[in-house]
Scaffold this motif. Structure first.
Motif, PDB file in Angstrom:
ATOM      1  N   GLU A  32       0.853  -1.194   0.000  1.00  9.24           N
ATOM      2  CA  GLU A  32       0.000   0.000   0.000  1.00  9.24           C
ATOM      3  C   GLU A  32       0.887   1.241   0.000  1.00  9.24           C
ATOM      4  O   GLU A  32       1.902   1.288   0.695  1.00  9.24           O
ATOM      5  N   TYR A  33       0.486   2.251  -0.765  1.00  6.68           N
ATOM      6  CA  TYR A  33       1.249   3.500  -0.877  1.00  6.68           C
ATOM      7  C   TYR A  33       0.434   4.671  -0.366  1.00  6.68           C
ATOM      8  O   TYR A  33      -0.788   4.681  -0.472  1.00  6.68           O
ATOM      9  N   ARG A  34       1.128   5.630   0.196  1.00  2.57           N
ATOM     10  CA  ARG A  34       0.481   6.871   0.637  1.00  2.57           C
ATOM     11  C   ARG A  34       0.133   7.709  -0.582  1.00  2.57           C
ATOM     12  O   ARG A  34       0.819   7.648  -1.603  1.00  2.57           O
ATOM     13  N   ASP A  35      -0.909   8.496  -0.441  1.00  2.00           N
ATOM     14  CA  ASP A  35      -1.373   9.370  -1.514  1.00  2.00           C
ATOM     15  C   ASP A  35      -0.229  10.251  -1.979  1.00  2.00           C
ATOM     16  O   ASP A  35       0.321  11.031  -1.214  1.00  2.00           O
ATOM     17  N   SER A  36       0.121  10.129  -3.247  1.00  7.41           N
ATOM     18  CA  SER A  36       1.261  10.867  -3.776  1.00  7.41           C
ATOM     19  C   SER A  36       1.067  12.378  -3.729  1.00  7.41           C
ATOM     20  O   SER A  36       2.020  13.129  -3.766  1.00  7.41           O
ATOM     21  N   LYS A  37      -0.169  12.839  -3.636  1.00  8.10           N
ATOM     22  CA  LYS A  37      -0.417  14.285  -3.612  1.00  8.10           C
ATOM     23  C   LYS A  37       0.100  14.934  -2.327  1.00  8.10           C
ATOM     24  O   LYS A  37       0.313  16.126  -2.272  1.00  8.10           O
ATOM     25  N   SER A  38       0.312  14.122  -1.285  1.00 14.82           N
ATOM     26  CA  SER A  38       0.795  14.686  -0.020  1.00 14.82           C
ATOM     27  C   SER A  38       2.310  14.857  -0.007  1.00 14.82           C
ATOM     28  O   SER A  38       2.873  15.362   0.940  1.00 14.82           O
ATOM     29  N   TYR A  39       2.994  14.450  -1.086  1.00 14.83           N
ATOM     30  CA  TYR A  39       4.439  14.567  -1.156  1.00 14.83           C
ATOM     31  C   TYR A  39       4.839  15.472  -2.303  1.00 14.83           C
ATOM     32  O   TYR A  39       4.363  15.341  -3.417  1.00 14.83           O
ATOM     33  N   SER A  40       5.729  16.388  -2.007  1.00 17.67           N
ATOM     34  CA  SER A  40       6.241  17.292  -3.026  1.00 17.67           C
ATOM     35  C   SER A  40       6.884  16.479  -4.151  1.00 17.67           C
ATOM     36  O   SER A  40       7.697  15.611  -3.908  1.00 17.67           O
ATOM     37  N   GLY A  41       6.513  16.763  -5.365  1.00 27.69           N
ATOM     38  CA  GLY A  41       7.096  16.076  -6.506  1.00 27.69           C
ATOM     39  C   GLY A  41       6.322  14.868  -6.968  1.00 27.69           C
ATOM     40  O   GLY A  41       6.582  14.330  -8.027  1.00 27.69           O
ATOM     41  N   GLY A  42       5.350  14.392  -6.175  1.00 27.70           N
ATOM     42  CA  GLY A  42       4.497  13.296  -6.602  1.00 27.70           C
ATOM     43  C   GLY A  42       5.032  11.910  -6.334  1.00 27.70           C
ATOM     44  O   GLY A  42       4.640  10.970  -7.002  1.00 27.70           O
ATOM     45  N   VAL A  43       5.898  11.761  -5.364  1.00 28.50           N
ATOM     46  CA  VAL A  43       6.424  10.434  -5.043  1.00 28.50           C
ATOM     47  C   VAL A  43       5.358   9.599  -4.343  1.00 28.50           C
ATOM     48  O   VAL A  43       4.576  10.099  -3.548  1.00 28.50           O
ATOM     49  N   LYS A  44       5.308   8.305  -4.663  1.00 28.91           N
ATOM     50  CA  LYS A  44       4.446   7.357  -3.963  1.00 28.91           C
ATOM     51  C   LYS A  44       5.340   6.630  -2.964  1.00 28.91           C
ATOM     52  O   LYS A  44       6.317   5.991  -3.358  1.00 28.91           O
ATOM     53  N   LEU A  45       5.013   6.724  -1.682  1.00 34.63           N
ATOM     54  CA  LEU A  45       5.821   6.143  -0.618  1.00 34.63           C
ATOM     55  C   LEU A  45       5.046   5.027   0.066  1.00 34.63           C
ATOM     56  O   LEU A  45       3.882   5.203   0.424  1.00 34.63           O
ATOM     57  N   SER A  46       5.678   3.882   0.246  1.00 37.29           N
ATOM     58  CA  SER A  46       5.004   2.754   0.893  1.00 37.29           C
ATOM     59  C   SER A  46       4.550   3.137   2.290  1.00 37.29           C
ATOM     60  O   SER A  46       5.222   3.885   2.994  1.00 37.29           O
ATOM     61  N   LYS A  47       3.398   2.624   2.698  1.00 35.82           N
ATOM     62  CA  LYS A  47       2.866   2.920   4.035  1.00 35.82           C
ATOM     63  C   LYS A  47       3.665   2.216   5.119  1.00 35.82           C
ATOM     64  O   LYS A  47       3.895   2.757   6.177  1.00 35.82           O
ATOM     65  N   GLY A  48       4.073   1.012   4.877  1.00 32.39           N
ATOM     66  CA  GLY A  48       4.844   0.263   5.857  1.00 32.39           C
ATOM     67  C   GLY A  48       6.274   0.757   5.948  1.00 32.39           C
ATOM     68  O   GLY A  48       6.856   1.204   4.963  1.00 32.39           O
ATOM     69  N   GLU A  49       6.848   0.683   7.155  1.00 31.46           N
ATOM     70  CA  GLU A  49       8.223   1.138   7.356  1.00 31.46           C
ATOM     71  C   GLU A  49       9.200  -0.016   7.482  1.00 31.46           C
ATOM     72  O   GLU A  49      10.367   0.183   7.820  1.00 31.46           O
ATOM     73  N   ASN A  50       8.745  -1.231   7.218  1.00 30.45           N
ATOM     74  CA  ASN A  50       9.617  -2.399   7.298  1.00 30.45           C
ATOM     75  C   ASN A  50       9.290  -3.391   6.182  1.00 30.45           C
ATOM     76  O   ASN A  50       9.122  -4.578   6.425  1.00 30.45           O
ATOM     77  N   ILE A  51       9.237  -2.904   4.957  1.00 33.58           N
ATOM     78  CA  ILE A  51       8.805  -3.766   3.853  1.00 33.58           C
ATOM     79  C   ILE A  51       9.774  -4.910   3.585  1.00 33.58           C
ATOM     80  O   ILE A  51       9.380  -5.953   3.080  1.00 33.58           O
ATOM     81  N   LEU A  52      11.058  -4.730   3.934  1.00 40.44           N
ATOM     82  CA  LEU A  52      12.030  -5.788   3.667  1.00 40.44           C
ATOM     83  C   LEU A  52      11.904  -6.972   4.621  1.00 40.44           C
ATOM     84  O   LEU A  52      12.548  -7.998   4.422  1.00 40.44           O
ATOM     85  N   GLU A  53      11.067  -6.845   5.645  1.00 41.49           N
ATOM     86  CA  GLU A  53      10.818  -7.964   6.547  1.00 41.49           C
ATOM     87  C   GLU A  53       9.807  -8.954   5.967  1.00 41.49           C
ATOM     88  O   GLU A  53       9.667 -10.061   6.470  1.00 41.49           O
ATOM     89  N   HIS A  54       9.108  -8.559   4.914  1.00 41.68           N
ATOM     90  CA  HIS A  54       8.117  -9.441   4.289  1.00 41.68           C
ATOM     91  C   HIS A  54       8.828 -10.596   3.581  1.00 41.68           C
ATOM     92  O   HIS A  54       9.901 -10.419   2.987  1.00 41.68           O
ATOM     93  N   GLN A  55       8.244 -11.774   3.637  1.00 41.54           N
ATOM     94  CA  GLN A  55       8.835 -12.973   3.040  1.00 41.54           C
ATOM     95  C   GLN A  55       9.154 -12.771   1.560  1.00 41.54           C
ATOM     96  O   GLN A  55      10.175 -13.264   1.061  1.00 41.54           O
ATOM     97  N   SER A  56       8.309 -12.039   0.850  1.00 39.27           N
ATOM     98  CA  SER A  56       8.525 -11.807  -0.582  1.00 39.27           C
ATOM     99  C   SER A  56       9.768 -10.967  -0.868  1.00 39.27           C
ATOM    100  O   SER A  56      10.255 -10.943  -2.001  1.00 39.27           O
ATOM    101  N   MET A  57      10.283 -10.267   0.150  1.00 33.60           N
ATOM    102  CA  MET A  57      11.429  -9.369  -0.020  1.00 33.60           C
ATOM    103  C   MET A  57      12.707  -9.933   0.603  1.00 33.60           C
ATOM    104  O   MET A  57      13.709  -9.230   0.717  1.00 33.60           O
ATOM    105  N   LYS A  58      12.675 -11.183   0.998  1.00 34.43           N
ATOM    106  CA  LYS A  58      13.796 -11.802   1.716  1.00 34.43           C
ATOM    107  C   LYS A  58      15.114 -11.714   0.939  1.00 34.43           C
ATOM    108  O   LYS A  58      16.168 -11.408   1.496  1.00 34.43           O
ATOM    109  N   ARG A  59      15.076 -11.976  -0.345  1.00 33.60           N
ATOM    110  CA  ARG A  59      16.286 -11.958  -1.171  1.00 33.60           C
ATOM    111  C   ARG A  59      16.863 -10.544  -1.275  1.00 33.60           C
ATOM    112  O   ARG A  59      18.076 -10.336  -1.183  1.00 33.60           O
ATOM    113  N   ILE A  60      15.993  -9.555  -1.415  1.00 33.52           N
ATOM    114  CA  ILE A  60      16.418  -8.152  -1.502  1.00 33.52           C
ATOM    115  C   ILE A  60      16.981  -7.696  -0.157  1.00 33.52           C
ATOM    116  O   ILE A  60      17.992  -6.981  -0.096  1.00 33.52           O
TER     117      ILE A  60
END
Length: 196
Positions: A32-60
């Motif tokens: 899930e991403y935060r609404d890009s309109k709330s960030y200068s420049g239009g960046v979409k930022l993930s809501k979670g602050e520990n995405i690399l802990e997810h099993q799907s991201m183990k290799r990364i």
């Protein structure tokens, strides 16, 4: 390659590490991403602050930790253990950039470009090292790390940049039709983190 900008080590490496189909799918469709309109420049930022802990991201996760530990051991020559404190992903669609910011409570930050073909990563300081000591202005003959207050790192697929997290940084607009995808992480001293 180590860039000694402002006498601080910035590592930019072109790696052959690439995300697989399942990892791209997880980043694009399951995070899930935060609404890009709330960030200068239009960046979409993930809501979670520990995405690399997810099993799907183990290799990364392993790839990033291994590279940061290598940088800590061989470039910084620091014996203490570092621990990952946060991880996230950003997406910049065409025309969007990432605003200038820094990462508080962080020793090292790391950004990995899973997909990128434009929009350099820029580190910026209030003044160059020469201006810092003497509060003067001057005309630059040719920009280099000694006379500049900003330094750009070219981004492309597989580029990994490790830098002191307190440095202000931003990305230039993505000029490509394909979205730019970046995975980031912050690190801190493990023994201090355990006490806190």
């Amino acid at each position: 390659m180590i860039i000694p900008f402002h006498a601080l080590p910035i590592s930019r490496e072109e790696t052959d590490f690439r995300l697989n189909k399942d990892e791209f799918n997880f980043i694009l469709n399951e995070i899930e991403y935060r609404d890009s309109k709330s960030y200068s420049g239009g960046v979409k930022l993930s809501k979670g602050e520990n995405i690399l802990e997810h099993q799907s991201m183990k290799r990364i996760n392993k790839f990033i930790i291994d590279n940061v530990i290598n940088f800590k051991n061989n470039t910084l020559q620091v014996e203490d253990d570092f621990i990952m404190t946060q991880s996230w992903t950003t997406i910049n669609d065409k025309g969007n950039s990432h605003h200038q910011h820094n990462h508080p409570n962080t020793i090292l930050s790391c950004v990995y470009y899973a997909r990128a073909s434009s929009g350099d990563f820029v580190i910026k300081t209030p003044s160059s090292r020469l201006q810092e000591g003497f509060n003067l202005s001057y005309k630059i003959k040719q920009q280099n790390i000694f006379n500049s207050n900003a330094w750009s790192c070219e981004v492309k697929d597989g580029v990994l940049i490790i830098f002191p997290g307190h440095l202000n940084h931003f990305s230039l607009p993505n000029e490509n039709d394909e979205s730019r995808i970046m995975i980031g992480a912050n690190f801190f001293l493990k023994k201090i983190r355990e006490v806190l």
